[in-house]
Motif scaffolding. Structure first.
Motif, PDB file in Angstrom:
ATOM      1  N   PRO A   1     -18.795 -19.997   6.838  1.00 14.06           N
ATOM      2  CA  PRO A   1     -19.289 -20.197   5.471  1.00 14.06           C
ATOM      3  C   PRO A   1     -19.040 -18.961   4.608  1.00 14.06           C
ATOM      4  O   PRO A   1     -18.910 -17.845   5.110  1.00 14.06           O
ATOM      5  CB  PRO A   1     -20.782 -20.431   5.683  1.00 14.06           C
ATOM      6  CG  PRO A   1     -21.100 -19.715   6.954  1.00 14.06           C
ATOM      7  CD  PRO A   1     -19.882 -19.884   7.830  1.00 14.06           C
TER       8      PRO A   1
ATOM      9  N   ASP B   1     -22.683 -17.485  -1.455  1.00 15.89           N
ATOM     10  CA  ASP B   1     -22.698 -17.952  -2.836  1.00 15.89           C
ATOM     11  C   ASP B   1     -22.990 -16.790  -3.785  1.00 15.89           C
ATOM     12  O   ASP B   1     -22.979 -15.618  -3.378  1.00 15.89           O
ATOM     13  CB  ASP B   1     -23.709 -19.088  -3.003  1.00 15.89           C
ATOM     14  CG  ASP B   1     -25.140 -18.662  -2.673  1.00 15.89           C
ATOM     15  OD1 ASP B   1     -25.423 -17.438  -2.633  1.00 15.89           O
ATOM     16  OD2 ASP B   1     -25.989 -19.556  -2.454  1.00 15.89           O
TER      17      ASP B   1
ATOM     18  N   PHE C   1     -25.618 -17.699   2.625  1.00 14.29           N
ATOM     19  CA  PHE C   1     -24.799 -18.730   3.270  1.00 14.29           C
ATOM     20  C   PHE C   1     -25.716 -19.629   4.100  1.00 14.29           C
ATOM     21  O   PHE C   1     -26.768 -19.205   4.574  1.00 14.29           O
ATOM     22  CB  PHE C   1     -23.708 -18.116   4.156  1.00 14.29           C
ATOM     23  CG  PHE C   1     -24.217 -17.254   5.283  1.00 14.29           C
ATOM     24  CD1 PHE C   1     -24.560 -17.804   6.517  1.00 14.29           C
ATOM     25  CD2 PHE C   1     -24.342 -15.873   5.121  1.00 14.29           C
ATOM     26  CE1 PHE C   1     -25.013 -17.015   7.554  1.00 14.29           C
ATOM     27  CE2 PHE C   1     -24.810 -15.076   6.151  1.00 14.29           C
ATOM     28  CZ  PHE C   1     -25.141 -15.649   7.372  1.00 14.29           C
ATOM     29  N   THR C   2     -25.289 -20.882   4.270  1.00 11.84           N
ATOM     30  CA  THR C   2     -26.096 -21.861   4.993  1.00 11.84           C
ATOM     31  C   THR C   2     -25.191 -22.807   5.770  1.00 11.84           C
ATOM     32  O   THR C   2     -24.165 -23.258   5.259  1.00 11.84           O
ATOM     33  CB  THR C   2     -26.967 -22.700   4.031  1.00 11.84           C
ATOM     34  OG1 THR C   2     -27.824 -21.833   3.295  1.00 11.84           O
ATOM     35  CG2 THR C   2     -27.825 -23.710   4.802  1.00 11.84           C
ATOM     36  N   VAL C   3     -25.580 -23.091   7.009  1.00 15.38           N
ATOM     37  CA  VAL C   3     -24.975 -24.158   7.799  1.00 15.38           C
ATOM     38  C   VAL C   3     -26.118 -25.032   8.288  1.00 15.38           C
ATOM     39  O   VAL C   3     -26.882 -24.620   9.157  1.00 15.38           O
ATOM     40  CB  VAL C   3     -24.161 -23.623   8.991  1.00 15.38           C
ATOM     41  CG1 VAL C   3     -23.597 -24.777   9.819  1.00 15.38           C
ATOM     42  CG2 VAL C   3     -23.032 -22.726   8.504  1.00 15.38           C
TER      43      VAL C   3
END
Length: 267
Positions: free
Chosen positions: A106, A109, A114-116
């Motif tokens: 990822p 932003d 970041f995110t998963v």
């Protein structure tokens, strides 16, 4: 042990980064150490999984040294299942070995986040779960120049997810309790897993000597039954059954067998 692969290399690089101290090249003193340009973090929600609930959201941040967000930073994420290395000799070897898998890369932003989402905390592949550890590691790595051979410009963070496993049992019978060199020892029994879990595929290991964790291995039948046979050696001194279910969320069982080898030296 797992094959050498890019994920394995990343895991090894992460270990090297940690050993480097603050993820920087060694320096004569703390004052001489170069300032780090970024700070990397990673967390999961929740921090514990179980048989019914195996997924977490992985999030993290990359910030600059002054605390401001660092956007557009690619972060390599991995899930690493760890195993305890069988080492009765006390040699200075790695006490763990690793099975990593990629979770993606990822990009942060505008807020440096970041995110998963919905990451499956589980074991993939067909390798045995003997000696598996209950804590699964989530690792995050950012390397400024993309070269894993220059760890001085790398940033590493990790967190762990505690996996709560259900218990299992193993019952057995032996054809003899006193053996001597040349005898055939036969162990038959049954593995019992939690309700709703199929025993098929569960591995059963028989140890006969302290230096080797497993002399012979079989796989349980559909109904959980198994039979193991081994020719006894004059030095066999440790008779232990161990099981390894195929599900990370089912713990194996251990049983010490009441076997005496009369060929062993007295005293």
């Amino acid at each position: 042990m797992p094959r050498k692969s890019l994920p394995t290399r990343l895991a090894a690089t992460a270990a090297l980064l940690l050993a480097a101290g603050a993820l920087s090249a060694p320096a004569a003193s703390a004052d001489d150490a170069p300032a780090k340009a970024y700070v990397l973090t990673v967390t999961t929600n929740p921090t514990t999984t179980n048989y019914q609930e195996r997924h977490v959201d992985v999030t993290g941040t990359v910030t600059k040294a002054d605390g401001t967000p660092a956007p557009n930073i690619p972060v390599t994420l991995q899930e690493v299942v760890q195993f305890t290395t069988w080492n009765p000799w006390g040699d200075p070897i790695d006490p763990n070995y690793y099975e990593p898998r990629d979770l993606g890369k990822p990009v942060t932003d505008a807020n440096g986040k970041f995110t998963v989402p919905d990451v499956d905390i589980d074991h993939e592949g067909g390798s045995s779960l003997l000696n598996v550890q209950r804590a699964v590691h989530i690792t995050a790595l950012y390397d400024e120049d993309g070269d894993l051979n220059t760890p001085q410009d790398g940033y590493f963070a990790e967190t762990t997810v505690a996996t709560k496993a259900r218990t299992s049992t193993v019952s057995y019978s032996v054809n003899r309790k006193k053996v001597k060199a040349g005898d055939i020892l036969t162990v038959q029994g049954k593995v019992t897993l939690p309700q709703g879990v199929e025993p098929q595929g569960t591995e059963i290991f028989l140890q006969t000597y302290w230096e080797q964790q497993s002399h012979v291995k079989v796989t349980a039948e559909d109904d959980g039954f198994f039979v193991l046979s081994v020719r006894v050696s004059s030095y066999d001194d440790t008779f232990v059954l161990r099981t390894a279910p195929t599900d990370l969320y089912v713990a194996g069982a251990v049983q010490k067998l009441p076997i005496t080898n009369t060929s062993l030296p007295r005293g």
